[in-house]
Scaffold this active site. Sequence first.
Site, short mmCIF file in Angstrom:
data_model
loop_
_atom_site.label_atom_id
_atom_site.label_comp_id
_atom_site.label_asym_id
_atom_site.label_seq_id
_atom_site.Cartn_x
_atom_site.Cartn_y
_atom_site.Cartn_z
N ILE A 108 0.83 -1.20 0.00
CA ILE A 108 0.00 0.00 0.00
C ILE A 108 0.87 1.25 0.00
O ILE A 108 0.39 2.35 0.25
CB ILE A 108 -0.92 0.01 1.25
N ASP A 109 2.18 1.07 -0.29
CA ASP A 109 3.15 2.14 -0.05
C ASP A 109 3.44 3.03 -1.25
O ASP A 109 4.24 3.97 -1.15
CB ASP A 109 4.46 1.55 0.48
N HIS A 126 -4.58 -4.38 -2.14
CA HIS A 126 -4.94 -3.91 -0.80
C HIS A 126 -5.01 -2.39 -0.74
O HIS A 126 -5.00 -1.80 0.34
CB HIS A 126 -3.95 -4.45 0.25
N CYS A 134 -13.37 9.16 0.13
CA CYS A 134 -14.67 9.10 0.82
C CYS A 134 -15.28 7.73 0.51
O CYS A 134 -15.31 7.30 -0.63
CB CYS A 134 -15.58 10.21 0.32
N CYS A 159 -16.47 13.71 4.70
CA CYS A 159 -16.58 14.29 3.36
C CYS A 159 -17.71 15.33 3.34
O CYS A 159 -18.62 15.29 4.17
CB CYS A 159 -16.88 13.16 2.37
N SER A 199 6.45 -12.06 -0.75
CA SER A 199 5.15 -12.35 -0.19
C SER A 199 5.18 -13.75 0.41
O SER A 199 5.73 -14.66 -0.19
CB SER A 199 4.06 -12.28 -1.26
N ASN A 224 11.78 -14.95 -1.85
CA ASN A 224 11.30 -14.60 -0.52
C ASN A 224 12.30 -15.11 0.51
O ASN A 224 12.90 -16.16 0.34
CB ASN A 224 9.92 -15.26 -0.28
N ILE A 242 15.89 -9.82 -1.27
CA ILE A 242 15.27 -9.46 -2.55
C ILE A 242 16.08 -8.41 -3.32
O ILE A 242 16.32 -8.55 -4.52
CB ILE A 242 13.83 -8.96 -2.31
ZN ZN Z 1 -18.19 11.87 -0.16
#
Ligand code: ZN
Length: 252
Positions: A108-109, A126, A134, A159, A199, A224, A242
Amino acid sequence: MIAPDLETAVETLREFFNTSQAIVPFTGAGISTECGIPDFRSPGGLWTKNQPIPFDAFLASQEMRDEAWRRRFAMEEQFRAARPGRGHRALATLHRMGRAPGIITQNIDNLHQASGIPAENVIELHGNTTYAICLDCARRYELPWIRERLSAHGQAPDCACGGYIKTATVSFGQAMPERAMRQAEELTLACDLFLAIGSSLVVWPAAGFPLLAQRNGARLVIINREPTEFDDTADLVVHHDIGTVLAPFVGQ
Ligand SMILES: [Zn+2]
């Protein structure tokens, strides 16, 4: 085959890259640890000390939303300071060469985008924690705006439409993003080399993709630090750092 040493791993990878038409990298937390982003799920990681806030709890109370945002901003220095690592740069090189049309990531970075891969070619299973949306109208919000309001009012803002604003991530108990899942499946079915990088391949449904690739006849490579349950059937397994494994492929 488990690569006996780094040299064999790099040589075999090079041969696989050269003999594949379409490569699909699938990345997890391990690719970002050298960039200073902790692996939340690892033993001793943030989530073993601080249970993540499930989606229904986020929806249920202002207190939980405030707490979710306080935790997010406690991590802000780390996310803001992070730069793409050698793994990200190697994959960006493969993309630039036309060998890897898209990257599937559990991260998510935002570091694949930061490495130069266009956002539309980064399939985030993710979500992304570097901006917010929102939950009702999907309007995008930037984090400094939220931080400012949280500190001024002691409360996370909503929002204009009345919906709750949350990082653009997928929380526990929140539905998987349909479009990303579909795109990931399409990429997987179109590849002849699937690269699972950093992963543990235990989080479903994301872990279904390497299986899908294999059943569809693609070769499977796993890079990994720790063993995974796919090691026995993979065409190449590399239990090594890695960044070190992928460094020879940066900028070629
Ligand atoms: Zn909204």
